[in-house]
Scaffold this active site. Structure first.
Site, short mmCIF file in Angstrom:
data_model
loop_
_atom_site.label_atom_id
_atom_site.label_comp_id
_atom_site.label_asym_id
_atom_site.label_seq_id
_atom_site.Cartn_x
_atom_site.Cartn_y
_atom_site.Cartn_z
N PRO A 66 46.08 6.49 61.54
CA PRO A 66 45.58 7.87 61.43
C PRO A 66 46.74 8.86 61.45
CG PRO A 66 45.24 7.00 63.65
CD PRO A 66 45.74 5.86 62.82
N ALA B 49 42.88 11.76 63.55
CA ALA B 49 42.20 12.13 64.79
C ALA B 49 41.19 13.24 64.48
CB ALA B 49 43.21 12.61 65.82
N LEU C 291 57.41 2.43 63.87
CA LEU C 291 58.66 2.12 63.16
C LEU C 291 58.67 0.71 62.59
CD1 LEU C 291 61.46 4.09 65.02
CD2 LEU C 291 60.41 4.54 62.81
N TYR D 53 45.84 12.24 75.12
CA TYR D 53 44.62 13.01 74.90
C TYR D 53 43.57 12.62 75.95
CZ TYR D 53 47.05 14.35 70.68
OH TYR D 53 48.00 14.86 69.82
N GLN E 105 39.16 7.95 63.18
CA GLN E 105 39.57 7.99 64.58
C GLN E 105 38.88 9.18 65.25
OE1 GLN E 105 43.52 9.43 65.83
NE2 GLN E 105 43.85 7.41 66.73
N ARG F 239 42.38 2.70 70.22
CA ARG F 239 43.85 2.83 70.21
C ARG F 239 44.29 3.15 71.63
NH1 ARG F 239 47.96 6.10 66.14
NH2 ARG F 239 48.78 4.07 65.59
N ARG G 227 54.45 6.81 59.11
CA ARG G 227 55.48 7.53 58.36
C ARG G 227 55.93 6.78 57.10
NH1 ARG G 227 58.72 8.72 63.81
NH2 ARG G 227 57.75 6.71 64.23
C1 LIG Z 1 52.06 13.09 60.32
C2 LIG Z 1 51.59 12.25 61.46
C3 LIG Z 1 50.35 12.47 62.02
C4 LIG Z 1 49.86 11.65 63.05
N1 LIG Z 1 48.59 11.82 63.52
C5 LIG Z 1 48.05 10.92 64.37
C6 LIG Z 1 46.68 10.95 64.68
O1 LIG Z 1 45.90 11.74 64.13
N2 LIG Z 1 46.22 10.05 65.57
C7 LIG Z 1 47.04 9.12 66.17
O2 LIG Z 1 46.58 8.32 66.98
N3 LIG Z 1 48.35 9.05 65.85
C8 LIG Z 1 48.86 9.91 64.95
N4 LIG Z 1 50.16 9.79 64.56
C9 LIG Z 1 50.95 8.63 65.06
C10 LIG Z 1 50.88 7.51 64.04
O3 LIG Z 1 49.55 7.06 63.81
C11 LIG Z 1 51.76 6.31 64.46
O4 LIG Z 1 51.23 5.71 65.60
C12 LIG Z 1 53.20 6.73 64.74
O5 LIG Z 1 53.67 7.64 63.77
C13 LIG Z 1 54.12 5.51 64.78
O6 LIG Z 1 54.04 4.78 63.56
P1 LIG Z 1 55.14 4.97 62.36
O7 LIG Z 1 56.49 4.66 62.96
O8 LIG Z 1 54.69 3.97 61.31
O9 LIG Z 1 55.08 6.37 61.89
C14 LIG Z 1 50.69 10.61 63.57
C15 LIG Z 1 51.96 10.42 63.03
C16 LIG Z 1 52.40 11.20 61.98
C17 LIG Z 1 53.77 10.92 61.41
#
Ligand SMILES: Cc1cc2nc3c(=O)[nH]c(=O)nc-3n(C[C@H](O)[C@H](O)[C@H](O)COP(=O)(O)O)c2cc1C
Length: 366
Positions: free
Chosen positions: A25, A59, A304, A185, A102, A233, A327
């Site tokens: 998400p 979210a 990551l 949260y 979510q 989550r 990302r």
């Molecule tokens: C632009 C953006 C928005 C995000 N929004 C949410 C969200 O709505 N809900 C959530 O649980 N995590 C959110 N995250 C966290 C990501 O879901 C993820 O857990 C976190 O970025 C680590 O993964 P990654 O290294 O692949 O980015 C967000 C991350 C990014 C970069």
């Protein structure tokens, strides 16, 4: 060469998935009064043509006060539901990727600026600000206005709001629900002793701190279509001495499993500005591994994970059953195609894009 695990099928509850790549998400802070618009059609539309197995809508707040920012998507009114239905109709016309949502209440981290505006708290007196709620009247960061500690009626109202959003998600035909029990949260605030200092049956012991999140899980499980999965989550640690821990996470996951949870997505942190996160490639994978060793629920690792071989190794070593990308897939929405090309397997692509296959790659698309 045997088929990479990344591209082998798996099931979460009744939901059959083509591969192990999940789109995490990602809040877009672009809704108006909780309602999705064309941006969400563009955003979800491109991700729905990526070849991943599963797409998770950002979210989504179950009440207006549960929004992290004024731009958060909500699912608390008929207008929110209608706006989401319009976006889903557009995406589904051209993609059959399963889409889930979510559900969240931002608790004491509600009423904030969008990330690109700085993310500061917006006080209730300011335009676009509102009072926040939490387990205890403890501010997230010093200098911030503390939340109002929820009383019994407040807890019941939020539980009902989660159930009501789950019923709307059912009507919208969403394939699964992920409840946000992470990132500081509301539900995580109940779990963590850093934010929950209640003296009633919702605070103190681990059993008491888990009570409200488990009640919310049960309410959502009950309200959502019984043949579709509800998942959670978690933040597996607060990364703060004396905070929520991996041992407590494992106990929580066990309690969730006994209530019919279908999978767990293992994230971390978000409870306190004092957190010390050892950020690096796959930094949350050891937490996923610890949960995986203690449960037989499907476990989703995130954080990551950016490289194809890295993703395959996480699955191959049995640290997790699926990997989620945020990302990396935002940066490169064709990540799953490139992973398929790397491993020499086939993947779904929209008919309109079939001619994009480079000459040097054979039979990339199904
Ligand atoms: C632009 C953006 C928005 C995000 N929004 C949410 C969200 O709505 N809900 C959530 O649980 N995590 C959110 N995250 C966290 C990501 O879901 C993820 O857990 C976190 O970025 C680590 O993964 P990654 O290294 O692949 O980015 C967000 C991350 C990014 C970069």
């Amino acid at each position: 060469m045997s088929r990479p695990i990344l591209f082998s099928p798996i099931q979460i509850g009744n939901l059959k998935l083509d591969n192990r790549i999940v789109i995490a998400p990602m809040a877009q802070y672009s809704a108006e009064d909780g309602q999705m618009n064309e941006w969400h059609l563009i955003h979800l539309g491109q991700l729905a043509s990526s070849g991943a197995a599963l797409l998770t809508i950002e979210a989504t707040a179950v009440t207006p006060e549960g929004r992290n920012t004024p731009g958060d998507v909500g699912l608390y009114s008929d207008d929110c539901e209608a706006a989401m239905a319009r976006v889903l109709r557009g995406v589904r016309r051209w993609s059959d990727m399963p889409i889930g949502i979510q559900l969240n209440h931002a608790g004491r981290k509600a009423s904030r600026q969008k990330s690109w505006e700085g993310g500061a708290q917006i006080s209730p007196g300011q335009p676009n600000g509102w009072p926040t709620y939490g387990p205890s009247s403890l501010a997230f960061a010093s200098g911030e206005i503390p939340p109002i500690a929820l009383d019994r009626d407040g807890l019941a109202a939020i539980r009902n709001a989660f159930a009501s959003a789950a019923r709307r998600a059912s009507r919208l035909g969403l394939a699964f629900i992920q409840i946000l029990g992470a990132h500081g949260y509301l539900l995580h605030e109940f779990l963590s002793p850093l934010s929950n200092q209640r003296s009633d049956e919702y605070g103190g012991s681990l059993e008491n701190r888990m009570r409200f999140p488990l009640e919310v899980f049960e309410a959502v499980r009950d309200a959502f279509s019984h043949d579709r999965p509800v998942t959670m989550r978690v933040s597996a640690t607060d990364w703060v001495e004396g905070g929520w821990s991996i041992e407590e996470t494992i106990a929580f996951v066990d309690a969730l499993q006994r209530r019919g949870c279908a999978a767990v997505n293992v994230s971390s942190g978000g409870s306190s500005p004092a957190q010390q996160i050892p950020i690096g490639p796959g930094y949350q994978v050891p937490l996923a591994r610890a949960v995986k060793q203690a449960t037989n629920l499907p476990v989703i690792a995130v954080g990551l994970i950016t490289e194809f071989e890295q993703a395959e190794a996480i699955l191959g070593t049995g640290d997790a059953d699926l990997i989620a990308l945020a990302r990396a897939v935002l940066y490169n929405p064709r990540w799953p195609w490139h992973a398929a090309a790397h491993f020499g397997v086939q993947i779904k692509a929209p008919n309109q894009y079939l001619r994009s296959q480079p000459h040097r790659i054979r039979n990339l698309f199904v």
